[in-house]
Design a protein around this motif. Structure first.
Motif, PDB file in Angstrom:
ATOM      1  N   ARG A 238      34.240  17.547 -52.826  1.00 27.98           N
ATOM      2  CA  ARG A 238      34.834  16.238 -53.105  1.00 27.98           C
ATOM      3  C   ARG A 238      34.005  15.095 -52.545  1.00 27.98           C
ATOM      4  NH1 ARG A 238      41.078  16.094 -53.144  1.00 27.98           N
ATOM      5  NH2 ARG A 238      40.701  14.160 -52.019  1.00 27.98           N
ATOM      6  N   LEU A 239      33.986  14.006 -53.289  1.00 30.60           N
ATOM      7  CA  LEU A 239      33.261  12.814 -52.867  1.00 30.60           C
ATOM      8  C   LEU A 239      33.752  12.304 -51.512  1.00 30.60           C
ATOM      9  CD1 LEU A 239      32.063   9.977 -55.136  1.00 30.60           C
ATOM     10  CD2 LEU A 239      33.325   9.360 -53.070  1.00 30.60           C
ATOM     11  N   ASP A 240      35.076  12.383 -51.262  1.00 28.34           N
ATOM     12  CA  ASP A 240      35.579  11.794 -50.008  1.00 28.34           C
ATOM     13  C   ASP A 240      35.163  12.578 -48.765  1.00 28.34           C
ATOM     14  OD1 ASP A 240      37.330  13.891 -50.383  1.00 28.34           O
ATOM     15  OD2 ASP A 240      39.103  12.620 -50.679  1.00 28.34           O
ATOM     16  N   PHE A 242      32.094  13.124 -48.093  1.00 28.09           N
ATOM     17  CA  PHE A 242      30.949  12.364 -47.576  1.00 28.09           C
ATOM     18  C   PHE A 242      31.358  11.000 -47.034  1.00 28.09           C
ATOM     19  CE2 PHE A 242      28.286  15.580 -49.529  1.00 28.09           C
ATOM     20  CZ  PHE A 242      27.422  15.791 -48.470  1.00 28.09           C
ATOM     21  N   VAL A 243      32.494  10.492 -47.479  1.00 28.55           N
ATOM     22  CA  VAL A 243      33.036   9.296 -46.824  1.00 28.55           C
ATOM     23  C   VAL A 243      33.328   9.632 -45.363  1.00 28.55           C
ATOM     24  CG1 VAL A 243      34.966   7.668 -46.761  1.00 28.55           C
ATOM     25  CG2 VAL A 243      33.979   8.373 -48.976  1.00 28.55           C
ATOM     26  N   LYS A 244      33.993  10.763 -45.144  1.00 28.61           N
ATOM     27  CA  LYS A 244      34.295  11.206 -43.779  1.00 28.61           C
ATOM     28  C   LYS A 244      33.013  11.542 -43.006  1.00 28.61           C
ATOM     29  CE  LYS A 244      35.971  15.557 -43.005  1.00 28.61           C
ATOM     30  NZ  LYS A 244      35.129  16.279 -42.028  1.00 28.61           N
ATOM     31  N   ASP A 245      32.148  12.355 -43.602  1.00 29.31           N
ATOM     32  CA  ASP A 245      31.022  12.887 -42.837  1.00 29.31           C
ATOM     33  C   ASP A 245      29.948  11.833 -42.565  1.00 29.31           C
ATOM     34  OD1 ASP A 245      32.426  15.192 -42.841  1.00 29.31           O
ATOM     35  OD2 ASP A 245      30.973  16.397 -43.944  1.00 29.31           O
ATOM     36  N   LEU A 246      29.722  10.918 -43.502  1.00 25.57           N
ATOM     37  CA  LEU A 246      28.755   9.850 -43.201  1.00 25.57           C
ATOM     38  C   LEU A 246      29.354   8.856 -42.201  1.00 25.57           C
ATOM     39  CD1 LEU A 246      27.003   9.344 -46.670  1.00 25.57           C
ATOM     40  CD2 LEU A 246      26.027  10.330 -44.579  1.00 25.57           C
ATOM     41  N   GLY A 247      30.676   8.803 -42.122  1.00 23.22           N
ATOM     42  CA  GLY A 247      31.316   8.045 -41.047  1.00 23.22           C
ATOM     43  C   GLY A 247      31.017   8.672 -39.693  1.00 23.22           C
ATOM     44  N   ILE A 248      31.079   9.999 -39.648  1.00 22.59           N
ATOM     45  CA  ILE A 248      30.735  10.724 -38.409  1.00 22.59           C
ATOM     46  C   ILE A 248      29.269  10.492 -38.049  1.00 22.59           C
ATOM     47  CG2 ILE A 248      30.399  13.053 -37.469  1.00 22.59           C
ATOM     48  CD1 ILE A 248      32.983  13.867 -39.013  1.00 22.59           C
ATOM     49  N   VAL A 249      28.397  10.514 -39.056  1.00 25.24           N
ATOM     50  CA  VAL A 249      26.968  10.231 -38.831  1.00 25.24           C
ATOM     51  C   VAL A 249      26.786   8.840 -38.226  1.00 25.24           C
ATOM     52  CG1 VAL A 249      24.763   9.756 -40.007  1.00 25.24           C
ATOM     53  CG2 VAL A 249      26.114  11.783 -40.645  1.00 25.24           C
ATOM     54  N   GLY A 250      27.484   7.859 -38.813  1.00 28.87           N
ATOM     55  CA  GLY A 250      27.372   6.485 -38.321  1.00 28.87           C
ATOM     56  C   GLY A 250      27.863   6.359 -36.887  1.00 28.87           C
ATOM     57  N   ASP A 251      28.986   7.011 -36.597  1.00 29.31           N
ATOM     58  CA  ASP A 251      29.512   6.990 -35.220  1.00 29.31           C
ATOM     59  C   ASP A 251      28.515   7.594 -34.237  1.00 29.31           C
ATOM     60  OD1 ASP A 251      31.863   5.828 -36.051  1.00 29.31           O
ATOM     61  OD2 ASP A 251      33.019   7.696 -36.058  1.00 29.31           O
ATOM     62  N   ALA A 252      27.944   8.724 -34.624  1.00 27.30           N
ATOM     63  CA  ALA A 252      27.006   9.426 -33.723  1.00 27.30           C
ATOM     64  C   ALA A 252      25.764   8.577 -33.476  1.00 27.30           C
ATOM     65  CB  ALA A 252      26.619  10.776 -34.320  1.00 27.30           C
ATOM     66  N   ALA A 253      25.225   7.989 -34.556  1.00 30.04           N
ATOM     67  CA  ALA A 253      24.012   7.179 -34.408  1.00 30.04           C
ATOM     68  C   ALA A 253      24.300   5.949 -33.537  1.00 30.04           C
ATOM     69  CB  ALA A 253      23.497   6.753 -35.778  1.00 30.04           C
ATOM     70  N   ARG A 254      25.432   5.316 -33.799  1.00 28.10           N
ATOM     71  CA  ARG A 254      25.837   4.122 -33.061  1.00 28.10           C
ATOM     72  C   ARG A 254      25.982   4.432 -31.573  1.00 28.10           C
ATOM     73  NH1 ARG A 254      29.609   3.225 -36.503  1.00 28.10           N
ATOM     74  NH2 ARG A 254      28.329   1.933 -37.857  1.00 28.10           N
ATOM     75  N   ALA A 255      26.580   5.586 -31.287  1.00 26.11           N
ATOM     76  CA  ALA A 255      26.792   5.972 -29.884  1.00 26.11           C
ATOM     77  C   ALA A 255      25.473   6.113 -29.140  1.00 26.11           C
ATOM     78  CB  ALA A 255      27.578   7.285 -29.816  1.00 26.11           C
ATOM     79  N   PHE A 270      29.188   5.844 -51.029  1.00 23.72           N
ATOM     80  CA  PHE A 270      30.338   6.752 -51.082  1.00 23.72           C
ATOM     81  C   PHE A 270      31.643   5.989 -50.840  1.00 23.72           C
ATOM     82  CE2 PHE A 270      26.966   9.943 -50.447  1.00 23.72           C
ATOM     83  CZ  PHE A 270      27.298  10.817 -51.464  1.00 23.72           C
ATOM     84  N   LEU A 271      31.599   4.996 -49.965  1.00 22.15           N
ATOM     85  CA  LEU A 271      32.792   4.151 -49.769  1.00 22.15           C
ATOM     86  C   LEU A 271      33.131   3.400 -51.053  1.00 22.15           C
ATOM     87  CD1 LEU A 271      32.067   2.785 -46.182  1.00 22.15           C
ATOM     88  CD2 LEU A 271      34.117   4.063 -46.856  1.00 22.15           C
ATOM     89  N   LEU A 272      32.119   2.901 -51.744  1.00 23.55           N
ATOM     90  CA  LEU A 272      32.361   2.244 -53.037  1.00 23.55           C
ATOM     91  C   LEU A 272      32.953   3.246 -54.035  1.00 23.55           C
ATOM     92  CD1 LEU A 272      29.114   0.071 -53.314  1.00 23.55           C
ATOM     93  CD2 LEU A 272      31.464  -0.812 -53.212  1.00 23.55           C
ATOM     94  N   GLY A 273      32.505   4.483 -53.956  1.00 26.87           N
ATOM     95  CA  GLY A 273      33.057   5.527 -54.816  1.00 26.87           C
ATOM     96  C   GLY A 273      34.530   5.770 -54.538  1.00 26.87           C
ATOM     97  N   GLU A 274      34.860   5.838 -53.265  1.00 25.76           N
ATOM     98  CA  GLU A 274      36.269   5.997 -52.875  1.00 25.76           C
ATOM     99  C   GLU A 274      37.087   4.808 -53.401  1.00 25.76           C
ATOM    100  OE1 GLU A 274      37.413   8.395 -50.008  1.00 25.76           O
ATOM    101  OE2 GLU A 274      39.355   7.954 -50.904  1.00 25.76           O
ATOM    102  N   ALA A 275      36.569   3.602 -53.194  1.00 25.65           N
ATOM    103  CA  ALA A 275      37.279   2.397 -53.642  1.00 25.65           C
ATOM    104  C   ALA A 275      37.449   2.377 -55.162  1.00 25.65           C
ATOM    105  CB  ALA A 275      36.519   1.145 -53.188  1.00 25.65           C
ATOM    106  N   ALA A 276      36.511   3.001 -55.876  1.00 29.42           N
ATOM    107  CA  ALA A 276      36.586   3.046 -57.339  1.00 29.42           C
ATOM    108  C   ALA A 276      37.483   4.178 -57.827  1.00 29.42           C
ATOM    109  CB  ALA A 276      35.173   3.202 -57.920  1.00 29.42           C
ATOM    110  N   GLY A 277      38.134   4.866 -56.887  1.00 30.49           N
ATOM    111  CA  GLY A 277      39.072   5.915 -57.282  1.00 30.49           C
ATOM    112  C   GLY A 277      38.417   7.260 -57.552  1.00 30.49           C
ATOM    113  N   LEU A 278      37.203   7.442 -57.024  1.00 29.75           N
ATOM    114  CA  LEU A 278      36.469   8.682 -57.297  1.00 29.75           C
ATOM    115  C   LEU A 278      36.538   9.675 -56.127  1.00 29.75           C
ATOM    116  CD1 LEU A 278      33.240   7.007 -58.794  1.00 29.75           C
ATOM    117  CD2 LEU A 278      35.092   8.103 -60.092  1.00 29.75           C
ATOM    118  N   GLY A 279      37.403   9.396 -55.142  1.00 26.62           N
ATOM    119  CA  GLY A 279      37.439  10.212 -53.923  1.00 26.62           C
ATOM    120  C   GLY A 279      37.687  11.687 -54.174  1.00 26.62           C
TER     121      GLY A 279
END
Lengths: 296, 296
Positions: A238-240, A242-255, A270-279
């Motif tokens: 599912r597309l969503d 990668f919404v979750k997992d790239l969020g984890i990537v961003g958190d880890a890099a930021r930390a 992927f966030l745009l994909g979720e917003a477009a109803g493709l989650g």
């Protein structure tokens, strides 16, 4: 000898894993959804009345939850499962939840004589039911003695990447950075090829044969070309996710004060994909964000 | 029968290509730099006094310039080479210059009875000298009759991607989008793995074996790990090539009102690399932009 296993969480991944484990071990399962519990019972899993009941006396407690918060709440919350673990039991975390908090959970389990096995996986529900998963593991040797038979029943590729719980999550995080970027890049590349008037199938073949090739281009590329067909490609991942997992990537890099602009741009797609109803579509549908009106 | 070839531009790629072609054809060459002309003469190439002299009577005129503007100026500028082409001659463009203006150049050549063969290549100087290049070609059948023996002497992989000049540039543009993104993503991934305390070699192996794998991760990953050694990895492909080529990607996407945020983020990393003085380093050195103080 590992003989009894509890599976907490009988969702899309938990259920087929529990069924696969029941072919070899005495497996009890729990889920808050009664219908999932029934499905598990039909596939050889003892339905427990609570997570604590399922886990009592089990050698390995496999936890398939969505987030690190859910893990902590399950183990140490209002009805703490940790109190029901037998000495030496291994808690096997198969979810991708990121590295944050993992070391703390592991330490609290060690304090009561149990172990955390950090074992995020890849492969989807079908492969889960066939013991054909890729599992990356961070765990101590003591924990692995108990958990290894269970891991081997689930995985066709088992990679012990480190001896600390958190090492599995770390490797999975890096893995998902690359996977997410490669899928998004394939979408951009195929949309550009189309805009430039190239034949899409021939282009995909030429690209994949050379330095532009990637596992994801070969795997998701043909499915991206189906994204405009009715319903799009079969949902294999599912597309969503990668919404979750790239969020984890961003958190880890930021930390770690690390800039990862390429991964961040992929996350936005992927966030745009979720917003477009493709989650809930196949992740290859992210090409519809790049080129919503692309000719099919 | 194709027997005489001119090579205009005897730079890093033009010189070894001219030498390779001289093994089979009567090759004349020209470069504005006298020392390049001398080097070519030592390798069996007839040194011409001007581009026009080199091209006069040649069946195929290979042009290895840097930009589309240079191509147009060479062919139709103050000393127009086009006037010296024999009827039916093929102008073989091996540079990556983007699709813009290519159709116009092709039409002007056709009007005087000559052809444009759009044939951007990949592979670097060493492979150029060994006839081991990957060449993607957009050209008419008539043009290919003349140019094919020359292309086959240079390429180990020859991919005819379309019959229009510009199709080769288009495919190369899409190819470079993926290559540039994959190199930048590999840099981000390895920097993150390092920040998360993972063993870098073991991580690279685990990633490359699974869904995160790409040609570039396997090829540039190990070289990125050398980027902090004295001098860094051997320069097999310069970082500033991706500054140029991701610029071409951006131009192409913009011309079609296509957003390619992942490629754009990768371009920014390579631009930062150029600004940091890494333009002449191996492109794997882009990891030094992501993690300038990474432990080596």
């Amino acid at each position: 000898m590992t003989s009894t296993v509890a599976v907490i969480g009988l969702g899309a991944m938990g259920l087929p894993m529990a069924a696969r484990l029941a072919e070899r071990f005495d497996v009890s399962g729990f889920d808050i959804a009664a219908d999932r519990l029934e499905l598990a019972a039909e596939r050889g899993v003892r339905a427990a009345g609570s997570a604590a009941e399922a886990a009592s006396g089990a050698d390995v407690v496999l936890v398939a939850v969505r987030t690190g918060e859910q893990l902590e709440s399950l183990l140490f919350g209002e009805q703490p499962l940790a109190e029901h673990l037998r000495p030496g039991a291994a808690v096997l975390l198969t979810s991708t939840v990121g590295t944050s908090g993992i070391a703390d959970v592991a330490a609290r389990l060690e304090a009561i004589g149990a172990h955390l096995v950090d074992a995020p996986l890849s492969g989807g529900p079908v492969r889960a039911g066939e013991g054909d998963l890729l599992i990356v593991v961070g765990a101590s040797d003591a924990a692995l003695v108990v958990a290894r038979p269970v891991l081997e029943q689930l995985a066709s590729t088992l990679s012990i990447v480190g001896d600390r719980p958190g090492d599995g999550q770390a490797l999975k995080t890096v893995n998902q950075l690359l996977c997410g970027v490669h899928i998004a890049a394939a979408a951009e590349a195929l949309a550009l090829a189309d805009a430039l008037g190239l034949d899409r199938e021939r282009t995909l073949d030429a690209l994949q044969a050379g330095a532009a090739g990637s596992f994801m281009l070969g795997n998701r590329g043909p499915r991206a070309l189906q994204a405009y067909d009715e319903g799009g490609a079969e949902v294999l991942s599912r597309l969503d996710i990668f919404v979750k997992d790239l969020g984890i990537v961003g958190d880890a890099a930021r930390a770690h004060y690390l800039a990862t602009p390429v991964a961040a741009a992929a996350e936005q797609l992927f966030l745009l994909g979720e917003a477009a109803g493709l989650g809930d579509r196949d992740d290859s549908a992210v090409i519809r964000v790049v080129a919503p009106n692309r000719r099919s």
